[in-house]
Write a protein that holds these residues in place. Sequence first.
Motif, mmCIF file in Angstrom:
data_model
loop_
_atom_site.group_PDB
_atom_site.id
_atom_site.type_symbol
_atom_site.label_atom_id
_atom_site.label_comp_id
_atom_site.label_asym_id
_atom_site.label_seq_id
_atom_site.Cartn_x
_atom_site.Cartn_y
_atom_site.Cartn_z
ATOM 1 N N VAL A 15 1.583 32.806 41.642
ATOM 2 C CA VAL A 15 2.124 32.969 42.981
ATOM 3 C C VAL A 15 3.582 33.021 42.928
ATOM 4 O O VAL A 15 4.135 33.790 43.565
ATOM 5 N N HIS A 16 4.293 32.142 42.345
ATOM 6 C CA HIS A 16 5.767 31.628 42.496
ATOM 7 C C HIS A 16 6.458 32.525 41.630
ATOM 8 O O HIS A 16 7.856 32.627 42.039
ATOM 9 N N ASN A 17 5.867 33.238 40.485
ATOM 10 C CA ASN A 17 6.584 34.162 39.733
ATOM 11 C C ASN A 17 5.669 35.614 39.646
ATOM 12 O O ASN A 17 5.261 35.830 38.537
ATOM 13 N N ALA A 18 5.578 36.006 40.763
ATOM 14 C CA ALA A 18 4.545 37.300 40.706
ATOM 15 C C ALA A 18 5.100 38.503 40.151
ATOM 16 O O ALA A 18 4.111 39.305 39.738
ATOM 17 N N ARG A 19 6.483 38.680 39.996
ATOM 18 C CA ARG A 19 6.846 39.960 39.443
ATOM 19 C C ARG A 19 6.426 40.240 38.160
ATOM 20 O O ARG A 19 5.892 41.581 38.055
ATOM 21 N N PRO A 20 6.665 39.605 37.008
ATOM 22 C CA PRO A 20 6.011 39.808 35.808
ATOM 23 C C PRO A 20 4.576 40.400 35.864
ATOM 24 O O PRO A 20 3.899 40.983 34.958
ATOM 25 N N CYS A 21 3.658 39.272 36.633
ATOM 26 C CA CYS A 21 2.463 39.493 36.636
ATOM 27 C C CYS A 21 1.994 40.781 37.111
ATOM 28 O O CYS A 21 1.276 41.346 36.771
ATOM 29 N N VAL A 22 2.516 41.122 38.465
ATOM 30 C CA VAL A 22 2.403 42.265 39.080
ATOM 31 C C VAL A 22 2.573 43.420 38.061
ATOM 32 O O VAL A 22 1.716 44.616 38.199
ATOM 33 N N LEU A 23 3.653 43.508 37.423
ATOM 34 C CA LEU A 23 4.132 44.731 36.535
ATOM 35 C C LEU A 23 3.054 44.562 35.554
ATOM 36 O O LEU A 23 2.804 45.893 35.018
ATOM 37 N N SER A 79 6.968 36.984 28.440
ATOM 38 C CA SER A 79 8.100 36.362 28.054
ATOM 39 C C SER A 79 8.873 36.069 29.564
ATOM 40 O O SER A 79 9.366 34.964 29.715
ATOM 41 N N GLN A 80 8.695 36.986 30.100
ATOM 42 C CA GLN A 80 9.366 36.774 31.495
ATOM 43 C C GLN A 80 8.750 36.031 32.440
ATOM 44 O O GLN A 80 9.138 35.083 32.924
ATOM 45 N N LEU A 81 7.601 35.965 32.200
ATOM 46 C CA LEU A 81 6.528 34.900 32.908
ATOM 47 C C LEU A 81 6.842 33.534 32.426
ATOM 48 O O LEU A 81 7.091 32.814 33.003
ATOM 49 N N GLY A 82 6.825 33.267 31.222
ATOM 50 C CA GLY A 82 7.011 32.277 30.422
ATOM 51 C C GLY A 82 8.398 31.458 30.658
ATOM 52 O O GLY A 82 8.563 30.116 30.912
ATOM 53 N N ARG A 83 9.290 32.372 30.671
ATOM 54 C CA ARG A 83 10.789 31.940 31.059
ATOM 55 C C ARG A 83 11.003 31.238 32.310
ATOM 56 O O ARG A 83 11.694 30.473 32.503
ATOM 57 N N GLU A 84 10.300 32.084 33.274
ATOM 58 C CA GLU A 84 10.197 31.738 34.919
ATOM 59 C C GLU A 84 9.651 30.222 34.983
ATOM 60 O O GLU A 84 9.853 29.247 35.645
ATOM 61 N N ILE A 85 8.438 29.969 34.277
ATOM 62 C CA ILE A 85 7.707 29.021 34.479
ATOM 63 C C ILE A 85 8.175 27.873 33.878
ATOM 64 O O ILE A 85 8.185 26.725 34.169
ATOM 65 N N ASP A 86 8.942 28.024 32.627
ATOM 66 C CA ASP A 86 9.389 26.836 31.711
ATOM 67 C C ASP A 86 11.026 26.744 31.862
ATOM 68 O O ASP A 86 11.504 26.428 31.079
ATOM 69 N N PRO A 88 14.492 25.574 32.642
ATOM 70 C CA PRO A 88 15.315 26.386 31.857
ATOM 71 C C PRO A 88 15.176 25.950 30.379
ATOM 72 O O PRO A 88 16.058 26.332 29.546
ATOM 73 N N LEU A 89 14.073 25.401 29.913
ATOM 74 C CA LEU A 89 13.763 24.889 28.735
ATOM 75 C C LEU A 89 13.627 25.822 27.634
ATOM 76 O O LEU A 89 14.178 26.066 26.672
ATOM 77 N N TRP A 90 12.628 26.874 28.223
ATOM 78 C CA TRP A 90 12.266 27.928 26.886
ATOM 79 C C TRP A 90 13.216 29.228 27.520
ATOM 80 O O TRP A 90 13.413 29.636 28.619
ATOM 81 N N LYS A 91 13.493 29.685 26.425
ATOM 82 C CA LYS A 91 14.618 30.825 26.381
ATOM 83 C C LYS A 91 14.402 31.875 25.832
ATOM 84 O O LYS A 91 13.784 31.949 24.769
ATOM 85 N N CYS A 92 14.665 33.021 26.487
ATOM 86 C CA CYS A 92 14.241 34.201 25.603
ATOM 87 C C CYS A 92 15.526 35.336 26.371
ATOM 88 O O CYS A 92 15.425 35.455 27.564
ATOM 89 N N ARG A 93 16.414 35.947 25.702
ATOM 90 C CA ARG A 93 17.618 36.376 26.265
ATOM 91 C C ARG A 93 17.283 37.720 27.112
ATOM 92 O O ARG A 93 17.713 37.959 28.102
ATOM 93 N N ASN A 94 16.364 38.473 26.522
ATOM 94 C CA ASN A 94 16.126 39.912 27.469
ATOM 95 C C ASN A 94 14.916 40.283 26.827
ATOM 96 O O ASN A 94 14.251 39.729 26.112
#
Length: 251
Positions: A15-23, A79-86, A88-94
């Motif tokens: 719910v708080h990181n809806a964009r990657p899920c919706v896409l 990866s977008q969802l995981g980056r937002e959930i975790d 600033p610890l889990w990182k993926c540049r793009n």
Amino acid sequence: MIPLLLLKHAWNSLVHNARPCVLYVLFNVLAAFTYHAVDHAVSGLIPKNQIPSWAVGYSIAVDILLAALSSVFQAVFFSQLGREIDKPLWKCRNDRDALRRFFLPWFILNLVFITMFRLQARFAQPASNETFFVFEFGILLMYLLAVPVGACIMYWGRLDWAEFPESLSPMSRQFHLLINVLGLNFLQWILHAAVGFALYDNTLGWWLAPTLAIINAPFALMECLAFAAMWQICMIHRTSSYEQDYSDLGF
């Protein structure tokens, strides 16, 4: 974390990181519609009692393309969802970095998944019931484990065969939490089977493509929920491992 609260936390993270899920859901719906529309059109060109020589090559090519598209969606949007959930610890540049690191493991998982379905369809005959159920059990295992395994590999940061057992350690060491994800994936398998039986020998014609595309939306959402829950498990495992490793030092 209390096991029963895991899915609630995972849902809140969606719910708080809806964009990657919706896409992810949207692209899966579009891909499902395109696949079934094209498949319906091509099926009309194939005689019922005679399979042309090009049909086998076409089927293999479509399966590989479908596995590749699914892998792109999973690598990028998960990866977008995981980056937002975790953060600033889990990182993926793009997204390009996500494809470079995570396309291959998802592609392998998706190819195994599709191969199981094709082999089951090949042996789905009255004289081969035992073989049919062997492949059905394999399909069930893929439903249960594909997303957790893919999430663990992503959380580890890469697919490294030497480190593969260690990357999956959250599944065994946090098994009391993993049961929640397995239960969700088991429900998805049951619902997929129910849809398959309901639409077997269907008479929807051209309506089959939009129908299956719409039906695919809740299944894609369930995949996102399972991924988010497994991501939470990996985060819990990281914290518990740190405390276990350094608790004897007095910190």
